[in-house]
Design a protein around this motif. Structure first.
Motif, PDB file in Angstrom:
ATOM      1  N   GLY A 138     -36.995  -4.801  60.302  1.00 32.85           N
ATOM      2  CA  GLY A 138     -35.938  -3.600  59.632  1.00 32.85           C
ATOM      3  C   GLY A 138     -37.433  -2.081  59.595  1.00 32.85           C
ATOM      4  N   PHE A 139     -36.507  -1.288  59.442  1.00 37.31           N
ATOM      5  CA  PHE A 139     -37.670   0.093  58.994  1.00 37.31           C
ATOM      6  C   PHE A 139     -38.403  -0.345  58.348  1.00 37.31           C
ATOM      7  CE2 PHE A 139     -38.127   4.210  56.580  1.00 37.31           C
ATOM      8  CZ  PHE A 139     -38.339   5.152  57.827  1.00 37.31           C
ATOM      9  N   TRP A 140     -38.860  -1.217  57.362  1.00 40.22           N
ATOM     10  CA  TRP A 140     -40.118  -0.429  55.864  1.00 40.22           C
ATOM     11  C   TRP A 140     -40.920  -1.716  56.796  1.00 40.22           C
ATOM     12  CZ3 TRP A 140     -40.822   3.592  53.074  1.00 40.22           C
ATOM     13  CH2 TRP A 140     -39.885   4.235  52.533  1.00 40.22           C
ATOM     14  N   THR A 141     -40.572  -2.571  57.184  1.00 37.01           N
ATOM     15  CA  THR A 141     -41.593  -3.274  57.459  1.00 37.01           C
ATOM     16  C   THR A 141     -42.092  -2.501  59.012  1.00 37.01           C
ATOM     17  OG1 THR A 141     -40.128  -5.670  57.561  1.00 37.01           O
ATOM     18  CG2 THR A 141     -42.240  -5.673  59.064  1.00 37.01           C
ATOM     19  N   ALA A 142     -41.305  -2.126  59.595  1.00 40.42           N
ATOM     20  CA  ALA A 142     -42.591  -0.922  60.901  1.00 40.42           C
ATOM     21  C   ALA A 142     -43.024   0.065  60.122  1.00 40.42           C
ATOM     22  CB  ALA A 142     -41.085  -0.449  61.806  1.00 40.42           C
ATOM     23  N   ILE A 143     -42.525   0.483  59.310  1.00 41.61           N
ATOM     24  CA  ILE A 143     -43.744   1.449  57.573  1.00 41.61           C
ATOM     25  C   ILE A 143     -44.757   1.012  58.114  1.00 41.61           C
ATOM     26  CG2 ILE A 143     -43.473   3.145  55.947  1.00 41.61           C
ATOM     27  CD1 ILE A 143     -41.883   4.350  58.051  1.00 41.61           C
ATOM     28  N   TYR A 144     -44.596  -0.802  57.316  1.00 36.77           N
ATOM     29  CA  TYR A 144     -45.758  -0.638  56.412  1.00 36.77           C
ATOM     30  C   TYR A 144     -46.467  -1.132  58.195  1.00 36.77           C
ATOM     31  CZ  TYR A 144     -43.435  -2.236  52.546  1.00 36.77           C
ATOM     32  OH  TYR A 144     -43.308  -2.465  51.687  1.00 36.77           O
ATOM     33  N   ALA A 145     -46.855  -1.518  58.830  1.00 38.68           N
ATOM     34  CA  ALA A 145     -46.995  -2.185  60.511  1.00 38.68           C
ATOM     35  C   ALA A 145     -47.969  -1.093  60.493  1.00 38.68           C
ATOM     36  CB  ALA A 145     -46.900  -2.609  61.153  1.00 38.68           C
ATOM     37  N   LEU A 146     -47.357   0.419  60.814  1.00 38.49           N
ATOM     38  CA  LEU A 146     -48.154   1.759  61.435  1.00 38.49           C
ATOM     39  C   LEU A 146     -48.555   2.213  60.145  1.00 38.49           C
ATOM     40  CD1 LEU A 146     -43.822   3.250  63.083  1.00 38.49           C
ATOM     41  CD2 LEU A 146     -46.143   2.172  63.797  1.00 38.49           C
ATOM     42  N   SER A 147     -48.854   2.106  59.602  1.00 38.52           N
ATOM     43  CA  SER A 147     -49.030   2.659  58.220  1.00 38.52           C
ATOM     44  C   SER A 147     -50.572   2.189  57.999  1.00 38.52           C
ATOM     45  CB  SER A 147     -48.602   2.526  56.465  1.00 38.52           C
ATOM     46  OG  SER A 147     -47.464   2.962  56.536  1.00 38.52           O
ATOM     47  N   LEU A 148     -50.132   0.914  58.484  1.00 34.21           N
ATOM     48  CA  LEU A 148     -52.122   0.024  58.353  1.00 34.21           C
ATOM     49  C   LEU A 148     -52.742   0.202  59.891  1.00 34.21           C
ATOM     50  CD1 LEU A 148     -50.869  -3.441  56.945  1.00 34.21           C
ATOM     51  CD2 LEU A 148     -52.927  -2.644  56.575  1.00 34.21           C
TER      52      LEU A 148
END
Ligand SMILES: Nc1ncnc2c1ncn2[C@@H]1O[C@H](COP(=O)(O)OP(=O)(O)OP(=O)(O)O)[C@@H](O)[C@H]1O
Ligand SMILES: [Mg+2]
Lengths: 268, 406
Positions: A138-148
């Protein structure tokens, strides 16, 4: 400037001066090219794509994937993934970087940069999949990964930028009676802004590219066209996906440059 | 130029606005150092005087200076400002009362000239109107036209102008004490001399207590009411007026440091104001040239000193150049090199070398025109002092040999 001879006559009342006369913000030709060329290039290539899309004979799979509505929503997802991650990166990395240049935390700076380095060296797919296993898709998991993934450039540039501020200026500030917070926010941070923003631009580009992998965990983005193209073996979809991702990355890099220029304090 | 006693920052000439500084057994030992950088320095700096700290590199000048505004905390000892221990208030509020000027000006590059100057007044909570007035007043004081310079960024200034703004910033909140660390070290010799002249002129007006670190003994002689000559470890080699130090160096170290050549020393000790200034023809900007040319011809002058509406010299054209125009013309004031009346004969000779006139224009407070000094009057003065010195030597008999031992 050692000029005590009588001035040549007739003398015009002029604004001549010994000091260099230049505008406070220097716009070089190179900068103009950097600012004008990418949007023009992107517009031209995108125009060519539109023309091809309207005239080409597409089979049903292709037509399905290349409907304008689909393209638009995938592109919007991609932009959202990129901008939200970048915003999180800035909100986390800038304060963290600043903190790591202060007194007792200074010793921790190399350690944190080392960790961020390792994070970036890890394969991005690996990171995303790891987070997927842990958090679901989902969206937020992707956001976590991209932010990291995008944190390192901003963190490193914040630290380097602040450490790179001329120490005599900081001491001048303290000598005039500024508190530690005043020297930080009135001198060190403003002077470090160009370096920090260069980091933000790098991070934006990195995130925009990596966001193409978000489709693997159901977070959408332009990677989906590419992925469909690969799995259903449609050459046109592969090319379309690749081209659109490249165009978006170019545009985001350009946005980064505009941001860099806009945030640069006058006078430096 | 009309000053009232109540106007901020400009006391009438002669009124001391400085405060006494006293260092009592001040020691600074940096961590991990065997020898102390400053081993027990005791010294009183009288209110309203300029004291120049000189000494070889690494002798502890900067360390001593920075202990006064607590950028460096002493290992032991006490520093008193106006009788009060400087530790009795916070370091930041102390520093807002002590002007600080460093090499090159150290202006904040992202702030305009006005913002730079306003840093301390802003922290002190002055209202914006008072700050704006003060900024203009200070820029004027350091010889920069406020309308032209207040909105510029440091990058758009020459080195000398940046240094001037640095001085203005140090003086902004009208502090009783001004600390300067090699303030004029980063500019070319002619600009340096001009900045020194300006500082002397400003000091005539303000009478602050000024501590000025320098490694240039000539600068110390020129600026200092007193000179503190330091040795390794900030040990005092001599602390006295320039005249006494030149005439009677306390020991070999001082003698070496000051250098030899008595009549050459005289050049850096004698001020231009002690010479008779020539009074060539002057004219004001915008005047009809006809009468000006006539006046000059009657006086036998081949050039005319042009003054602006505040009697500041702005140009120095030859007579034939004046004849070209109907009205007397000006040039930007910065292009004309002038000397303050406190400049030394050394400076005067230097400046003449670069002048087409073999004369130099001398100015007083706020750059007001006083007259010109020429090469002959300098050499005449030298010859006279040498004659006098020789006369004294004869009168004094063999005293010189005895003095050298003491
Ligand atoms: N922060 C510091 N830590 C350790 N030692 C220092 C520090 N600052 C200065 N020193 C030492 O203290 C001594 C005095 O230094 P200081 O800067 O006061 O000299 P200075 O007289 O100003 O020299 P210069 O003319 O070269 O500026 C020197 O030996 C220097 O190496
Ligand atoms: Mg020093």
């Amino acid at each position: 400037m050692a000029e005590s001879r009588p001035a040549p006559v007739p003398v015009v009342e002029s604004d001549d001066d010994v000091a260099p006369e230049q505008s406070a913000r220097v716009i070089t030709r190179e900068m103009v090219i950097m600012l004008v060329v990418p949007p023009v290039l992107v517009a031209a290539v995108f125009g060519a794509f539109v023309w091809w899309r309207q005239t080409a004979e597409l089979d049903s799979v292709e037509a399905q994937q290349l409907r304008w509505g689909v393209i638009r929503s995938l592109m919007w997802e991609h932009v959202q993934l990129t901008l939200v991650s970048a915003a999180i990166v800035v909100l986390v990395a800038v304060p963290l970087g600043i903190m790591l240049t202060r007194g007792r935390f200074r010793a921790a700076a190399p350690v944190v940069v080392g960790i961020a380095n390792a994070g970036q060296a890890a394969p991005s797919v690996g990171l995303i999949v790891l987070l997927f296993l842990w958090l679901d898709g989902g969206f937020w998991t992707a956001i976590y990964a991209l932010s990291l993934y995008g944190i390192l450039p901003v963190l490193r540039n914040t630290i380097v930028g602040i450490q790179g501020v001329d120490p005599t200026l900081v001491e001048a500030g303290r000598g005039l009676g500024m508190t530690g917070a005043m020297t930080l926010f009135r001198i060190e941070v403003p002077l470090a802004i160009p370096v920090i923003m260069a980091g933000v631009r790098t991070s934006l580009v990195l995130i925009a590219g990596t966001a193409s992998l978000a489709c693997f965990i159901d977070a959408g983005g332009l990677g989906e066209i590419l992925q469909t193209g690969i799995s259903l073996f449609r050459f046109s979809l592969m090319v379309t996906g690749a081209v659109l991702i490249a165009l978006l990355a170019l545009l985001i890099e350009w946005l980064g440059r505009v941001l860099e220029l806009a945030t640069r304090p006058k006078g430096i | 130029m009309t000053q009232t006693e109540s106007s901020p920052g400009s006391s009438p000439e002669g009124a001391i606005s400085g405060a006494e500084l006293r260092l009592e057994n001040v020691v600074k030992r940096y961590p991990g150092q065997k020898a102390a950088a400053v081993e027990s320095l005791s010294l009183t700096i009288p209110a309203g005087e300029i004291v120049a700290f000189v000494g070889p590199s690494g002798c502890g000048k900067t360390t001593s200076l920075k202990m006064i505004n607590r950028l460096i905390e002493p290992t032991s000892g006490t520093i008193r400002l106006d009788g009060e221990d400087i530790r009795s208030e916070s370091a930041t509020s102390l520093r807002r009362k002590i002007g600080y000027v460093i090499q090159g000006g150290s202006l904040f590059p992202h702030m305009t000239v006005a913002t730079n100057v306003a840093v301390v007044p802003k922290m002190l909570g002055w209202d914006s109107k008072r700050i704006a007035t003060r900024v203009d007043e200070l820029l004027d004081l350091v010889g920069l036209d406020p309308d032209r310079y207040r909105d510029r960024y440091p990058r758009e200034l020459s080195g000398g102008q940046q240094q001037r703004v640095g001085v203005a910033r140090g003086l902004a909140a009208d502090p009783p004490v001004l600390l300067m660390d090699e303030p004029f070290g980063a500019v070319d010799p002619i600009t340096r001399q001009r900045l020194q002249d300006e500082l002397i002129s400003i000091q005539r007006e303000l009478r602050k207590t000024i501590v000025c670190v320098t490694h240039d003994i000539d600068e110390a002689i020129k600026l200092g009411d007193r000179i503190l000559i330091l040795q390794e470890g900030a040990k005092i080699a001599q602390y006295d007026t320039p005249d006494t130090i030149l005439a009677a160096p306390a020991n070999d170290f001082v003698a070496d440091f000051v250098g030899a050549g008595s009549s050459l020393k005289q050049l850096s000790l004698t001020r231009v104001r002690s010479l008779d200034l020539g009074q060539p023809t002057t004219a004001h900007v915008g005047e009809d040239t006809g009468p000006v040319v006539r006046r000059a011809e009657e006086a036998g002058d081949d050039s005319v000193v042009v003054l602006d509406d505040r009697d500041r010299p702005v140009a120095w054209p030859w007579l034939r150049q004046v004849r070209h125009n109907d009205r007397v013309q000006s040039t930007p004031r910065e292009l004309l090199v002038t000397l303050d009346q406190a400049a030394t004969l050394n400076d005067a000779l230097d400046t003449m070398l670069t002048s087409a006139h073999s004369k130099v224009i001398v100015t007083g407070d706020r750059d007001r025109y006083l007259g010109v000094v020429d090469f002959e009057s300098v050499t005449e003065h030298m010859r006279r002092t040498e004659r006098d010195a020789a006369q004294q030597m004869q009168d004094a008999g063999g005293h010189e040999a005895v003095d050298a031992d003491g």
